[in-house]
Design a protein around this motif. Structure first.
Motif, PDB file in Angstrom:
ATOM      1  N   GLU A  95       0.834  -1.210   0.000  1.00  0.00           N
ATOM      2  CA  GLU A  95       0.000   0.000   0.000  1.00  0.00           C
ATOM      3  C   GLU A  95       0.865   1.254   0.000  1.00  0.00           C
ATOM      4  N   LYS A  96       0.374   2.282  -0.650  1.00  0.00           N
ATOM      5  CA  LYS A  96       1.183   3.478  -0.912  1.00  0.00           C
ATOM      6  C   LYS A  96       1.609   4.211   0.352  1.00  0.00           C
ATOM      7  N   ASP A  97       0.819   4.112   1.416  1.00  0.00           N
ATOM      8  CA  ASP A  97       1.155   4.839   2.642  1.00  0.00           C
ATOM      9  C   ASP A  97       2.077   4.035   3.563  1.00  0.00           C
ATOM     10  N   THR A  98       2.653   2.948   3.049  1.00  0.00           N
ATOM     11  CA  THR A  98       3.595   2.143   3.830  1.00  0.00           C
ATOM     12  C   THR A  98       4.891   2.914   4.078  1.00  0.00           C
ATOM     13  N   ASP A  99       5.423   2.806   5.284  1.00  0.00           N
ATOM     14  CA  ASP A  99       6.705   3.450   5.621  1.00  0.00           C
ATOM     15  C   ASP A  99       7.876   2.476   5.545  1.00  0.00           C
ATOM     16  N   TRP A 100       7.618   1.232   5.908  1.00  0.00           N
ATOM     17  CA  TRP A 100       8.698   0.255   6.068  1.00  0.00           C
ATOM     18  C   TRP A 100       8.237  -1.056   5.445  1.00  0.00           C
ATOM     19  N   VAL A 101       9.056  -1.677   4.610  1.00  0.00           N
ATOM     20  CA  VAL A 101       8.769  -2.991   4.043  1.00  0.00           C
ATOM     21  C   VAL A 101       9.813  -3.973   4.563  1.00  0.00           C
ATOM     22  N   HIS A 102       9.324  -5.037   5.192  1.00  0.00           N
ATOM     23  CA  HIS A 102      10.209  -6.059   5.751  1.00  0.00           C
ATOM     24  C   HIS A 102       9.913  -7.390   5.073  1.00  0.00           C
ATOM     25  N   PHE A 103      10.941  -8.017   4.512  1.00  0.00           N
ATOM     26  CA  PHE A 103      10.807  -9.323   3.852  1.00  0.00           C
ATOM     27  C   PHE A 103      11.132 -10.400   4.889  1.00  0.00           C
ATOM     28  N   HIS A 104      10.099 -11.158   5.291  1.00  0.00           N
ATOM     29  CA  HIS A 104      10.293 -12.157   6.350  1.00  0.00           C
ATOM     30  C   HIS A 104      11.278 -13.230   5.906  1.00  0.00           C
ATOM     31  N   ASN A 105      11.390 -13.476   4.620  1.00  0.00           N
ATOM     32  CA  ASN A 105      12.500 -14.234   4.058  1.00  0.00           C
ATOM     33  C   ASN A 105      13.205 -13.292   3.085  1.00  0.00           C
ATOM     34  N   HIS A 106      14.419 -12.919   3.392  1.00  0.00           N
ATOM     35  CA  HIS A 106      15.081 -11.828   2.657  1.00  0.00           C
ATOM     36  C   HIS A 106      15.213 -12.103   1.162  1.00  0.00           C
ATOM     37  N   HIS A 107      15.181 -13.399   0.754  1.00  0.00           N
ATOM     38  CA  HIS A 107      15.289 -13.712  -0.674  1.00  0.00           C
ATOM     39  C   HIS A 107      14.148 -13.089  -1.472  1.00  0.00           C
ATOM     40  N   MET A 108      13.020 -12.860  -0.815  1.00  0.00           N
ATOM     41  CA  MET A 108      11.855 -12.351  -1.528  1.00  0.00           C
ATOM     42  C   MET A 108      11.985 -10.869  -1.858  1.00  0.00           C
ATOM     43  N   SER A 109      13.092 -10.278  -1.503  1.00  0.00           N
ATOM     44  CA  SER A 109      13.344  -8.884  -1.899  1.00  0.00           C
ATOM     45  C   SER A 109      13.763  -8.790  -3.368  1.00  0.00           C
ATOM     46  N   PHE A 110      14.109  -9.914  -3.960  1.00  0.00           N
ATOM     47  CA  PHE A 110      14.528  -9.933  -5.369  1.00  0.00           C
ATOM     48  C   PHE A 110      13.309 -10.083  -6.265  1.00  0.00           C
ATOM     49  N   PRO A 111      13.236  -9.290  -7.353  1.00  0.00           N
ATOM     50  CA  PRO A 111      14.157  -8.225  -7.777  1.00  0.00           C
ATOM     51  C   PRO A 111      13.617  -6.824  -7.473  1.00  0.00           C
ATOM     52  N   HIS A 112      12.499  -6.742  -6.746  1.00  0.00           N
ATOM     53  CA  HIS A 112      11.773  -5.486  -6.655  1.00  0.00           C
ATOM     54  C   HIS A 112      12.486  -4.405  -5.861  1.00  0.00           C
ATOM     55  N   THR A 113      13.494  -4.770  -5.088  1.00  0.00           N
ATOM     56  CA  THR A 113      14.237  -3.730  -4.386  1.00  0.00           C
ATOM     57  C   THR A 113      14.955  -2.797  -5.362  1.00  0.00           C
ATOM     58  N   LEU A 114      15.085  -3.224  -6.598  1.00  0.00           N
ATOM     59  CA  LEU A 114      15.706  -2.346  -7.604  1.00  0.00           C
ATOM     60  C   LEU A 114      14.920  -1.050  -7.784  1.00  0.00           C
ATOM     61  N   TRP A 115      13.575  -1.134  -7.654  1.00  0.00           N
ATOM     62  CA  TRP A 115      12.774   0.080  -7.827  1.00  0.00           C
ATOM     63  C   TRP A 115      11.957   0.453  -6.588  1.00  0.00           C
ATOM     64  N   LEU A 116      12.110  -0.298  -5.492  1.00  0.00           N
ATOM     65  CA  LEU A 116      11.435   0.063  -4.249  1.00  0.00           C
ATOM     66  C   LEU A 116      12.319   0.877  -3.311  1.00  0.00           C
ATOM     67  N   ASN A 117      13.620   0.895  -3.562  1.00  0.00           N
ATOM     68  CA  ASN A 117      14.565   1.490  -2.630  1.00  0.00           C
ATOM     69  C   ASN A 117      14.255   2.928  -2.275  1.00  0.00           C
ATOM     70  N   ASN A 118      13.774   3.699  -3.211  1.00  0.00           N
ATOM     71  CA  ASN A 118      13.519   5.112  -2.956  1.00  0.00           C
ATOM     72  C   ASN A 118      12.153   5.375  -2.348  1.00  0.00           C
ATOM     73  N   LYS A 119      11.332   4.336  -2.214  1.00  0.00           N
ATOM     74  CA  LYS A 119       9.976   4.521  -1.708  1.00  0.00           C
ATOM     75  C   LYS A 119       9.829   4.141  -0.240  1.00  0.00           C
ATOM     76  N   TYR A 120      10.523   3.093   0.187  1.00  0.00           N
ATOM     77  CA  TYR A 120      10.321   2.561   1.518  1.00  0.00           C
ATOM     78  C   TYR A 120      11.663   2.237   2.178  1.00  0.00           C
ATOM     79  N   TYR A 121      11.621   2.095   3.497  1.00  0.00           N
ATOM     80  CA  TYR A 121      12.771   1.579   4.231  1.00  0.00           C
ATOM     81  C   TYR A 121      12.699   0.061   4.154  1.00  0.00           C
ATOM     82  N   LEU A 122      13.709  -0.588   3.599  1.00  0.00           N
ATOM     83  CA  LEU A 122      13.657  -2.003   3.265  1.00  0.00           C
ATOM     84  C   LEU A 122      14.591  -2.834   4.155  1.00  0.00           C
ATOM     85  N   THR A 123      14.016  -3.867   4.786  1.00  0.00           N
ATOM     86  CA  THR A 123      14.798  -4.782   5.616  1.00  0.00           C
ATOM     87  C   THR A 123      14.372  -6.215   5.318  1.00  0.00           C
ATOM     88  N   GLY A 124      15.105  -7.170   5.873  1.00  0.00           N
ATOM     89  CA  GLY A 124      14.773  -8.573   5.638  1.00  0.00           C
ATOM     90  C   GLY A 124      15.245  -9.444   6.785  1.00  0.00           C
TER      91      GLY A 124
END
Length: 393
Positions: A95-124
């Motif tokens: 959802e657009k109003d999200t502040d933080w995106v956490h991948f409960h299995n960090h592998h699932m960050s691929f490949p979308h972190t390429l274009w999500l980096n500037n939108k949310y704080y990303l952890t895994g």
């Protein structure tokens, strides 16, 4: 703050094969994470796969369920869903109003972190190394060529997520050592938070399970508290029982798995049905009682283990434990202090089981040490504090 957690499964895992709301170690960890974040007044959203597309709420946790996709041709080529393509179908539901995106299995960050980096704080989060499967590398066959390719992709995705995510939780040091071996500059990204055990639920005062107690009242019970699969050492324990069946030992294997029929048939073929019992799926409320029924607990996994929750539960229950010397297990287990630590093979595990059966003083000593150790070092309070700190910018 609005925190969205992306996971392959959470509520309703395996559908009709299980009971209760959630199932397995990763789901238990996710549940406690969500409850902690809610207690800190964060809004929590979980995006998961399921049988159908729907939104619902579970104990104030908003669940966005996406209908699972099955591209078996990709799986057959080695493109495992959660390693390579799952996020294509889950990430669009952030959802657009999200502040933080956490991948409960960090592998699932691929490949979308390429274009999500500037939108949310990303952890895994990392739940242990998954490519240390020994038989894949023993010889080359058509099948393990596919598995080797799959593990190559997994290692590549691991390197990708280690670079792209802001921070990563890992519950074992083995993963950190692997990643920082060639990329020491990434060391500050990793936060070592080992798993926990709830000693209010798992403790020596729990009553034995009534079904197990009545069925096997005159036997010495060996418990393998893992799903039946080669990665969890099921084959090792079946081979051991060929030798121990005449010594009044009973092996109990918990949980369900997609390959359970194979193991049940193998037991029948070897005429071991009188000394090996598969419980099937067990509701989480009953698990402590199963431990309480055991005389010896074994974790003969030859691969894919971090700080295994079953290891911590065994120690909390004050039971003698035989443990594989792989992954994150020896970071907690110390040979002849709180377990017997052995290589994952028939000879060493059988020898350890017999030693614990014959040497009650040793069995009591490692049981007591294990119980005291996990109460102090792996309790829920320590884990809670570490997780709250991690989710504080």
């Amino acid at each position: 703050m609005k925190i969205t957690i992306i996971t392959e499964s959470f509520i309703g895992y395996l559908g009709a094969q299980t009971t209760g709301d959630f199932f397995g170690g990763q789901e238990q960890l996710l549940y406690r994470t969500c409850k902690l974040l809610l207690d800190q007044n964060h809004e929590v959203v979980v995006i998961q796969f399921g049988k159908e597309r729907k939104n619902f709420t579970f104990e104030k946790i908003k669940i966005i369920q996406v209908k699972e996709r099955k591209y078996r041709f990709l799986e057959k080529l080695g493109f495992v869903r959660r390693w390579t393509w799952a996020s294509f179908f889950l990430n669009p539901y952030i959802e657009k109003d999200t502040d933080w995106v956490h991948f409960h299995n960090h592998h699932m960050s691929f490949p979308h972190t390429l274009w999500l980096n500037n939108k949310y704080y990303l952890t895994g989060m990392n739940h242990g190394v998954e490519w240390d499967v020994p038989w894949v590398y023993q010889k080359i066959t058509l099948r393990n060529l596919k598995e080797r390719f799959s593990f190559f992709l997994l290692r590549s995705v691991t390197k990708f997520s280690s670079r792209k995510l802001k921070r990563i939780i890992t519950n074992d040091l083995f993963f950190i050592h692997f990643t920082t071996l060639k990329k020491p500059q990434l060391q500050n990204k990793f936060h070592y938070i080992p798993n926990f055990v709830d000693t209010n639920k798992f403790n020596p005062n729990v009553e034995p399970d009534q079904e197990i107690k009545s069925k096997f009242s005159h036997k010495k019970i060996i418990l393998l508290p893992k799903m039946a699969m080669k990665e969890r050492g099921t084959d090792i324990m079946i081979d051991i029982m060929k030798n121990l069946k005449s010594d009044n030992f009973q092996l109990i294997i918990t949980g369900t798995s997609t390959g359970i029929k194979y193991w049940e048939n193998l037991v029948l073929e070897n005429n071991l049905q009188d000394c090996i019992f598969f419980t099937g799926h067990i509701d989480t409320l009953r698990i402590p009682n199963i431990y309480a029924s055991a005389d010896i607990v074994v974790l003969p996994s030859p691969c894919r283990e971090a700080t295994a929750i079953a290891m911590l539960e065994t120690m909390a229950m004050q039971k003698p434990l035989v443990l594989s010397n792989i992954g994150g297990l020896p970071e907690v287990g110390r040979d002849r202090f709180n377990c017997l630590l052995r290589n994952a093979n028939k000879e060493e595990f059988m020898e350890a089981i017999i030693e614990l059966d014959n040497n009650k003083a040793l069995a009591n000593e490692i049981s007591n040490n294990g119980h005291n150790y996990v109460k102090k070092a792996f309790n829920t309070e320590i884990w809670d504090r570490s997780m709250i700190k991690f989710f504080t910018k």
